[in-house]
Design an enzyme around this catalytic site. Structure first.
Site, mmCIF file in Angstrom:
data_model
loop_
_atom_site.group_PDB
_atom_site.id
_atom_site.type_symbol
_atom_site.label_atom_id
_atom_site.label_comp_id
_atom_site.label_asym_id
_atom_site.label_seq_id
_atom_site.Cartn_x
_atom_site.Cartn_y
_atom_site.Cartn_z
ATOM 1 N N ARG A 142 -18.472 -5.108 -1.419
ATOM 2 C CA ARG A 142 -19.510 -4.591 -2.228
ATOM 3 C C ARG A 142 -20.510 -5.888 -2.693
ATOM 4 N NH1 ARG A 142 -14.395 -4.375 -6.385
ATOM 5 N NH2 ARG A 142 -13.692 -3.567 -4.089
ATOM 6 N N LYS A 192 -6.333 -12.734 4.891
ATOM 7 C CA LYS A 192 -6.273 -11.765 4.388
ATOM 8 C C LYS A 192 -4.958 -11.941 5.565
ATOM 9 C CE LYS A 192 -9.240 -7.930 4.525
ATOM 10 N NZ LYS A 192 -8.786 -7.427 4.545
#
Ligand code: BES
Ligand code: MN
Ligand code: ZN
Length: 496
Positions: free
Chosen positions: A351, A277
């Site tokens: 996920r 990020k």
């Protein structure tokens, strides 16, 4: 203090329902805003002179907080506006904030409390809102060298004797729900130098252990490897601090009915991994276990309330970090139960861990409904902003129940579509499923998760937006909001 984390859980004021005043405890009088003319006071306000009301320009609007006149015996006058639910809540918040501003280390114990004379027409639900506002609006999380500033330690609610039992029940539930939100905030606000998977699992299990009948099991990385939790292990593999799975079990004796499974994303810090990020905003990713925190806090509240429903809480925990042992884009990962995922972006780690936990729930727990909660996608935050969460469900009845449960406890959900047009984009050339299919990010993430539900009725709450607040609003203060904890409790309670 040995660690830069305050003692958990944060202490909330005690709330007591009583029929009589106590000497030495600051008295609070509630007031309504009259359309024209001076405000209308609840009990205790008869001694307030018109001259004083004029001089401080009292209106009775919601949240208006005014110190009572010297020697009047009234310490605070707090406005309720028209007396709508949210106005009762803001009155509670405003009162506690104002009172705490006046406390210092010299304030004697009784004077750190408040007693509120409730007007006769105050309903149980109004009183519950007031309590929620007072408990959560005054929440803070700050770790300093100096002793923390004193807090309001007790709130006495004065009602006529014949109402005590009813108000007691409403207040007890409001306090338990507020405590759930507050504990979820504590966990998510805790910094990730302290909060690694082992700490989060231990802290959750310890809190759960204080509730009679609530079981807690911590699975370590060896157990996870033995049982094939490849998603959790892949994500956690880049960190020196190994992953965990926390399993909380509430199985009240003699209760048959439906079994609800709650699954929460427990990423204790999300660097993005190899697909790293940008620096800006990365510090906020200490709250990337907010879904897991909501599940832990909800399980504790469910146990405290003794809800007659079977519930299991699962929180897969991992730190998504960068190192020579981090998982890579292009990897193929085998999840619990055997399905494989082609990794395309290591920042879509949520996920990966949820897939294992959902598959494990469907395979071993015999659930009637699976609900997962996660700060899953930035896309959902962009779509809906920070005041409302995305809700995906393959079952209309479950979706309805969730929206209604949320509305009853002041948390909003907006149903999003599981677009069948995108369903086949989840397929991969080299594995069973592709981790990051192209298309709308929130929707495709949900479609990915659906692949692991084995047809069990399922809903997914993407709380990436409302899990954190930049500014204070309502009974929320900046930082982690504890969003979804109350909804989970209320949702489960509707099955009883
Ligand atoms: N934890 C983030 C999602 C997030 C973003 C939560 C902002 C709260 C605020 C999640 O793990 C993530 O990084 N998602 C990616 C998915 C993408 C790589 C497909 C995203 O949303 O950018
Ligand atoms: Mn991520
Ligand atoms: Zn994440």
């Amino acid at each position: 203090m040995s660690t830069p984390v305050p003692t958990l859980p944060t202490t909330l004021p005690d709330v007591e329902v009583t029929a009589s005043r106590r000497d030495g405890v600051p008295l609070v009088v509630l007031s309504r805003g009259a359309a024209d003319g001076p405000p209308v006071f609840g009990p205790g306000g008869d001694g307030l002179s018109e001259a004083w009301i004029d001089s401080v320009r009292l209106t009775g609007s919601a949240g208006e907080t005014q110190p009572g006149p010297v020697d009047s015996g009234v310490r605070w006058v707090v406005g309720l506006g028209d007396g709508e639910a949210r106005q009762w809540r803001s009155a509670g918040t405003a009162l506690v904030k104002a009172a705490e501003n006046t406390l210092d280390s010299d304030t004697p114990a009784p004077a750190r409390g408040l007693q509120v004379e409730l007007p006769e027409d105050a309903g149980d639900a109004d009183i519950a809102e007031f309590v929620r506002g007072a408990l959560l609006g005054g929440y803070r999380f700050k770790v300093t060298a100096e002793e923390p500033k004193p807090r309001v330690r007790a709130i006495r609610l004065i009602v006529p004797g014949d109402r005590k039992a009813g108000v007691d029940a409403a207040v007890a539930k409001a306090v338990t729900l507020a405590a759930a939100t507050s504990f979820a905030r504590d966990l998510a606000n805790s910094p990730s130098n302290v909060k690694d998977p082992a700490w989060l699992a231990k802290t959750g299990a310890k809190a759960a252990g204080k509730v009679k009948g609530l079981g807690a099991e911590i699975r370590d990385e060896k157990w996870l490897a033995k049982h094939g939790f490849g998603g959790v292990l892949a994500v956690g593999g880049g960190s020196d601090r190994p992953p965990r799975l926390l399993e909380l079990t509430w199985a009240p004796e003699g209760v048959k009915g439906p079994h609800v499974v709650l699954v929460g994303k427990g990423i204790t810090f999300d660097t993005g991994g190899i697909s790293i990020k940008p620096a800006e905003g990365m510090h906020l990713m200490k709250t990337d276990m907010s879904g897991g925190a909501a599940v832990i806090a909800a399980m504790i509240a469910i146990g405290r309330l003794g809800l007659p429903v079977r519930v299991t809480g699962l929180v897969p925990m991992a730190e998504n970090h960068v190192s020579g042992s981090a998982y890579r884009p292009g990897d193929i990962v085998r999840h619990y139960g055997g399905k494989t995922t082609e990794v395309t972006n290591t920042d879509a780690e949520g996920r990966m861990v949820l897939a294992d936990a959902i598959a494990y729930a469907a395979d071993t727990l015999g659930p009637d409904v699976i609900l997962d909660v996660a700060t899953l996608t930035g896309a959902m935050k962009v779509s809906l902003g920070t005041r409302i969460a995305g809700l995906f469900a393959d079952d209309d009845a479950v979706a309805e129940r969730l929206i209604e449960a949320g509305a009853r406890v002041g948390e909003a959900f907006w149903r999003m579509p599981l677009l069948e047009e995108y369903a086949d984009t989840v397929a991969s050339e080299v594995a069973d499923v592709r981790q990051c299919p192209p298309g709308p990010g929130g929707v495709t993430a949900a479609l990915f998760l659906r692949e692991f539900t084995a047809g069990v009725p399922w809903a997914h709450l993407d709380i990436a937006g409302p899990a954190r607040a930049e500014k204070p609003y309502d009974d929320v203060v900046p930082g982690a909001t504890g969003f979804a904890a109350r909804t989970l409790v209320e949702f489960v309670s509707a099955y009883s």
